[in-house]
Design an enzyme around this catalytic site. Structure first.
Site, PDB file in Angstrom:
ATOM      1  N   HIS A   1      35.411 -59.107 102.989  1.00  0.00           N
ATOM      2  CA  HIS A   1      36.535 -58.217 102.732  1.00  0.00           C
ATOM      3  C   HIS A   1      37.612 -58.914 101.901  1.00  0.00           C
ATOM      4  O   HIS A   1      37.943 -60.071 102.147  1.00  0.00           O
ATOM      5  CB  HIS A   1      37.105 -57.760 104.076  1.00  0.00           C
ATOM      6  CG  HIS A   1      38.215 -56.773 103.987  1.00  0.00           C
ATOM      7  ND1 HIS A   1      39.383 -56.904 104.712  1.00  0.00           N
ATOM      8  CD2 HIS A   1      38.344 -55.634 103.275  1.00  0.00           C
ATOM      9  CE1 HIS A   1      40.175 -55.887 104.461  1.00  0.00           C
ATOM     10  NE2 HIS A   1      39.578 -55.094 103.586  1.00  0.00           N
TER      11      HIS A   1
ATOM     12  N   HIS B   1      45.485 -55.893  96.147  1.00  0.00           N
ATOM     13  CA  HIS B   1      45.424 -54.883  97.200  1.00  0.00           C
ATOM     14  C   HIS B   1      46.652 -53.987  97.221  1.00  0.00           C
ATOM     15  O   HIS B   1      46.543 -52.762  97.246  1.00  0.00           O
ATOM     16  CB  HIS B   1      45.264 -55.555  98.570  1.00  0.00           C
ATOM     17  CG  HIS B   1      45.192 -54.576  99.702  1.00  0.00           C
ATOM     18  ND1 HIS B   1      46.308 -54.122 100.380  1.00  0.00           N
ATOM     19  CD2 HIS B   1      44.134 -53.952 100.275  1.00  0.00           C
ATOM     20  CE1 HIS B   1      45.944 -53.263 101.303  1.00  0.00           C
ATOM     21  NE2 HIS B   1      44.631 -53.137 101.279  1.00  0.00           N
TER      22      HIS B   1
END
Length: 354
Positions: free
Chosen positions: A47, A94
């Protein structure tokens, strides 16, 4: 003795050097595309590029350093987040703001790539700035190409996915991407079908299906057929105050596993954490916090493997790969085995020629 020493050196080199990059990425793709042949092997997805492990203390998230580590660990895929700079360049970050993950402040969309060159990536757990800057999508693809598959978390409008794929296609690696979108009704499936068509051949599309909206296996089967899915990212929500799941929920039940077997696709579970949310929020409470922080990996990774998961997306790829390997849920790749066989043959030849 000289020949024997040379043969042993060959054996050591073969066992210690990595398999050729193209051979391994092809082997990863083969396992992704033929789930039913690899139900006894669990693939690991790192991730945010693998940058959140060990309390976010080792690497910046979505960084080249984190990705290199994920590759070295043997992860099959990384997940990265894609946004756009002010001048329209796809970048890997992100948040929509720069504050948390870089040395800069403010909104990403207000900075050009020239301006972003001064923003250093930060190791969040320590606060230390690194030499890396915000990578472009092409920069990241240059690191991953022919070495590991890439899962795209698109932070933009779904209509941007064909443009993201175009960057990879221009680098000769469109078939090394997995793009995805949340699906919960017929309209979303039709939209996904349009995105797949626009993206062009070779790209893998993966549905994301959550059990707060989908509980019937009929939709699961229809959606996966519509997009020829090789894997499905399945969400088993855990609300605040709820106990850990005891059965995995409807999307990991026996009927769902039968649908997966008929469709030859992987059941993918997310064990990674979400900041300031219930532990294991995406995995019924059985996430990385339980596996690593609490020290009960068999109650997280083992639980999901027992319920058919053959892909785990995690903040802790080293811990997941270690536990899966120790418990027989990882199978060596063919190139690694072939190298060992060739090296063993060289040793035997050397001994015969003494």
């Amino acid at each position: 003795m000289v020949r024997s020493g040379a043969a042993l050196a060959i054996l050591f080199a073969a066992l210690s050097s990595p398999v050729s990059a193209q051979t391994r990425v092809d082997a990863i793709k083969e396992r992704l595309e033929h789930a039913n042949q690899w139900r006894d092997h669990v693939m690991v997805v790192a991730h945010r590029g693998g940058g959140l492990q060990a309390g976010k203390s080792r690497f910046p998230e979505n960084s080249a350093a984190a990705v290199e580590d994920a590759i070295a660990l043997g992860a099959e895929m990384i997940e990265i987040d894609v946004q756009k700079s002010k001048d329209g360049v796809y970048v890997v970050l992100h948040d929509s703001w720069l504050d948390r993950t870089t040395t800069c402040k403010g909104e990403l969309v207000e900075r050009t790539m020239t301006e972003l060159a001064s923003c250093r990536l930060v190791v969040e757990g320590t606060g230390g700035a690194t030499a890396e800057t915000v990578p472009t999508l092409a920069d990241m693809f240059a690191v991953t190409k022919d070495r590991i598959l890439v899962n795209i978390d698109n932070k933009l409008d779904p209509g941007e996915l064909p443009g993201i794929v175009a960057v990879a296609r221009g680098m000769g690696m469109a078939d090394q991407l997995v793009i995805k979108q949340n699906l919960w009704n017929a309209e979303k499936v039709a939209e996904a079908r349009r995105i797949v068509d626009a993206a062009g051949p070779g790209v893998t599309f993966m549905p994301i299906i959550a059990d707060d909206a989908v509980r019937e296996t009929a939709f699961l089967e229809a959606a996966t057929r519509a997009v020829s899915a090789d894997a499905v990212e399945l969400i088993h929500w855990r609300e605040p105050g709820q106990p850990m799941t005891g059965d995995g929920g409807p999307l990991f039940g026996t009927r769902a596993r039968a649908v997966a077997a008929r469709g030859d696709w992987h059941l993918w579970v997310n064990t990674y954490a979400i900041v300031n949310r219930t532990g294991g929020m995406l995995s019924g409470g059985r996430g990385d916090e339980l596996a690593v922080a609490a020290g009960f990996p068999e109650q997280s990774y083992g639980f999901w493997v027992d319920r058919g998961a053959t892909m785990i997306q995690t903040d802790e790829p080293a811990a997941a790969i270690g536990w899966l390997t120790e418990n027989g849920y990882r199978r060596p790749y063919g190139g690694e085995e072939a190298s060992a066989r060739h090296a063993s043959a060289d040793v035997a030849d050397g001994e015969r020629n003494q």
